[in-house]
Design an enzyme around this catalytic site. Structure first.
Site, PDB file in Angstrom:
ATOM      1  N   ASP A 407       0.826  -1.210   0.000  1.00  0.00           N
ATOM      2  CA  ASP A 407       0.000   0.000   0.000  1.00  0.00           C
ATOM      3  C   ASP A 407       0.864   1.265   0.000  1.00  0.00           C
ATOM      4  O   ASP A 407       1.650   1.494   0.913  1.00  0.00           O
ATOM      5  CB  ASP A 407      -0.901  -0.031   1.242  1.00  0.00           C
ATOM      6  N   ASP A 470     -10.440   3.992  -2.143  1.00  0.00           N
ATOM      7  CA  ASP A 470     -11.116   3.002  -1.312  1.00  0.00           C
ATOM      8  C   ASP A 470     -12.617   3.021  -1.551  1.00  0.00           C
ATOM      9  O   ASP A 470     -13.265   4.071  -1.438  1.00  0.00           O
ATOM     10  CB  ASP A 470     -10.852   3.279   0.170  1.00  0.00           C
TER      11      ASP A 470
END
Length: 664
Positions: A407, A470
């Site tokens: 990430d 997201d």
């Protein structure tokens, strides 16, 4: 004087005549007087006579005393009782976002018909005035969309918004209730083999694959032509071992029980490519976020077996952020030395023994996944890999992990820019390191679509790459992100040209069941039942990884039905690996198609609108001709044979998922 009096009389008559647009008589009702708790939006709360940030409503320098401040994507349903004549307002982006480049579109829909739309409006633009005829309209929907470019700072105002009514005043209402209907039939007693029909590995790596099959237990498993080095457990269906020699191994899997025997080809490709079909599994983030622990992971593995998800092809049990230690933390559970004397990363005390955890997950016939950032810290502020990449990968291998989510997060502090070279650098580094290991670790690039990652994600070693932000960045915004990131980002960038065996477009996880609401609670997903069917259907059509991120221990029949429909999973796991794409759109209705290995086509009819609508799939759009046998995949039923097209009524925010076979 008589002539003057006559002229005055005529003028008065004209001025008092009913408007051709709407009656002039009636009382005014401010939109801000309605129950604004029923206005759903992507961020914050709607406010009466104030902006969404609770300041004065101001558009392009003009201040309004009345109105509603909201935030895209925003929606409110209103029952007019058929007694409203007009709706008047001035709409625009609130001035407090002037430097933030907010962009929105306002829409008004009455009884399923588009009554007015503003077009795209941006910060600093003058308000647009509207006067909409509402005669004979019963149900009204006021919408604000994010204009297709994300919802950041999309502060929108319905300024001076009012209804002219002749009877009952308008009432804000909830959208129509939707039944949580389980469409997926229960598996039969006879054995059925499910999930992937092809599996990739590298020579010399440990092999673990559990044959996914349903049917009454006990079941017996065998594999014909199993390559040297592999063995199958006849009771669990777990295939384990190691293949030393590269090659393509065509095997036949057989499953038997008291009701019969079934078989299916299963191809093992031992070479340089992993993830020949999209990954299937579970991730901890959207339900447990910062609270994840060893027990939670073990419970999830247990649930994946107990609920039967493993029997449908689900494989990975993945920890997300918050397993490592937090630099400088005073919390004895999370703080302490970040690494040992050899530089090896240390887990926090909620994970007392990582090797024991992965051994437990593997004992269930499942695979284990882990998470870290290429930057100094993770998104939640835990230890990252920067400067320790090789050591961390070696540690993950020693622990026994099979999947790595990498990430971006704090790597911004290191990169200095978001040039394509800077975006690629950390992922190429980790991809090269992983490729040299004697353990297969699937690599997920989590960097939110920056730099058109789909164009280069596979080249740097990625087996999947996040295509947008997201999906659950805010609990209230999940539905908005589903339609934006799932549909528009995918279509606008032609992502179907980039995904395929070895590397897949990843629009984020399946946000079903119970999720975190980011306020310390786990609550049901905000997606309506129709939206949940749309969610899974689209993911299967575009060949996305099916990674569930709700509470594994609280799965009801409805959620399990969404996750374990084998005909839907067959589309997602189709070995041809060609992602689907949109072939037709008209306002809120869309048709998508995906080519499958056997020559059939998977087809999705979607309705993004607020009212039920008819959607037609034309054979000319799908690239097929002649008569087609049409099958409903969710219900697992043949519908019939059709020529030239198929039409169905699709519910609001819903889908019909079909498979079309040439009829002979």
């Amino acid at each position: 004087m008589k002539l003057f009096a006559l002229c005055v009389s005529l003028l008065l008559a004209i001025s008092n005549a009913p408007s051709s647009a709407a009656p002039q008589s009636g009382k005014s009702v401010w939109l801000s007087s309605l129950d604004l708790s029923r206005m759903h939006q992507g961020w914050g709360k709607a406010h009466a006579d104030k902006s969404v940030t609770e300041k004065a409503i101001t558009i392009a320098g003009k201040t309004y005393n009345h109105g509603v401040g909201t935030h895209a994507a925003s929606k409110i349903w209103i029952d007019l009782h058929g007694q409203a004549a007009r709706f008047l307002a001035s709409v625009g982006v609130d001035d407090n976002t002037k430097e933030r480049k907010g962009s929105v579109e306002f829409r008004i829909i009455g009884d399923g018909k588009n009554l007015w739309r503003s077009g795209i409006m941006k910060s600093g633009e003058a308000a647009k005035s509207l006067d909409v005829d509402l005669r004979d309209v019963n149900k009204l929907v006021l919408l604000v969309t994010d204009a297709g470019d994300g919802q950041d700072f999309d502060h929108a105002d319905w300024a001076d918004a009012q209804f002219v009514v002749s009877g009952s005043i308008p009432v804000a209402i909830d959208p129509p209730a939707e039944p949580r209907t389980v469409l997926t039939p229960q598996p039969g007693l006879q054995p059925r083999i499910n999930g992937a029909r092809v599996f990739g590995m590298r020579p010399g790596s440990p092999f673990l694959f559990t044959i996914p099959a349903t049917g009454e237990k006990p079941r017996h498993y065998e594999v014909e032509k199993l390559p040297e080095g592999l063995n199958v457990d006849p009771m669990s269906g777990q295939i384990t071992g190691t293949i030393r020699q590269a090659g393509v191994y065509e095997t036949i899997v057989k499953v038997s029980n008291a009701h019969g025997t079934t078989s299916r080809p299963f191809k093992i490709v031992c070479g340089d490519k992993l993830a020949l079909t999209p990954h299937m599994g579970w991730n901890s983030w959207y339900v447990w976020e910062t609270h994840v622990s060893d027990k939670i992971m073990r419970d999830a593995a247990d649930a994946m077996v107990k609920t039967g998800m493993v029997d449908h092809g689900y494989m990975y049990v993945n920890i997300d952020d918050c397993w490592a230690r937090v630099p400088g933390s005073k919390d004895s559970t999370l703080g302490g030395d970040l690494r040992d004397q050899q530089g090896r990363i240390l887990p926090n005390k909620r994970f007392p023994d990582m090797k024991s955890l992965t051994d437990y997950i593997h004992s269930k016939g499942l695979k284990a996944g882990i998470y870290i950032s290429p930057g100094p810290t993770t998104c939640a502020g835990y230890t990252g890999s920067y400067g320790h990449e090789e050591t961390d990968v070696k540690q993950f291998v020693d622990w026994g992990y099979d999947f790595l989510k990498y990430d971006w997060c704090s790597y911004d502090k290191v990169a200095g820019s978001r040039s394509r070279e800077s975006l690629e650098k950390p992922y190429k580094l980790i991809g090269d390191i992983l490729r040299d290991q004697k353990r297969d670790i699937v690599l997920n690039l989590c960097q939110y679509g920056m730099g058109n990652v789909w164009e280069w994600g596979k080249a740097v070693g990625g087996n999947s790459w996040r295509t947008a932000g997201d999906l659950g960045g805010s609990f209230e915004g999940i539905a908005t992100a589903l339609f934006r990131d799932g549909f528009d980002v995918y279509s606008n960038n032609k992502l179907h040209l980039y995904g395929g065996p070895g590397g897949w477009n990843d629009p984020d996880y399946l946000l079903l069941g119970y999720l975190s609401n980011w306020n310390g609670q786990t609550v049901p997903t905000p997606l309506s039942p129709n939206e949940q069917y749309t969610h899974v259907t689209l993911w299967a059509l575009v060949a996305a990884p099916l990674i569930f991120s709700g509470d594994m221990t609280r799965l009801d029949d409805f959620t399990l039905g969404l996750l374990t429909n084998d005909e839907v999973i067959d589309v997602d796991q189709d070995p041809l690996g060609k992602p689907g794409y949109r072939v037709w759109r008209n306002e809120d209705q869309e048709v998508w198609v995906r080519e499958l290995e056997d020559g059939s086509k998977a087809v999705g009819l979607f309705n993004r609108g607020e009212f039920e609508a008819s959607v037609t799939a034309k054979w000319s759009d799908l690239g097929v001709t002649g008569k087609q046998r049409v099958r409903d995949l969710w219900r697992q039923q043949d519908i019939g044979v059709f020529h030239a097209e198929y039409t169905a009524k699709v519910p609001r925010h819903g889908t019909i998922f079909l498979r079309c076979f040439p009829s002979r």
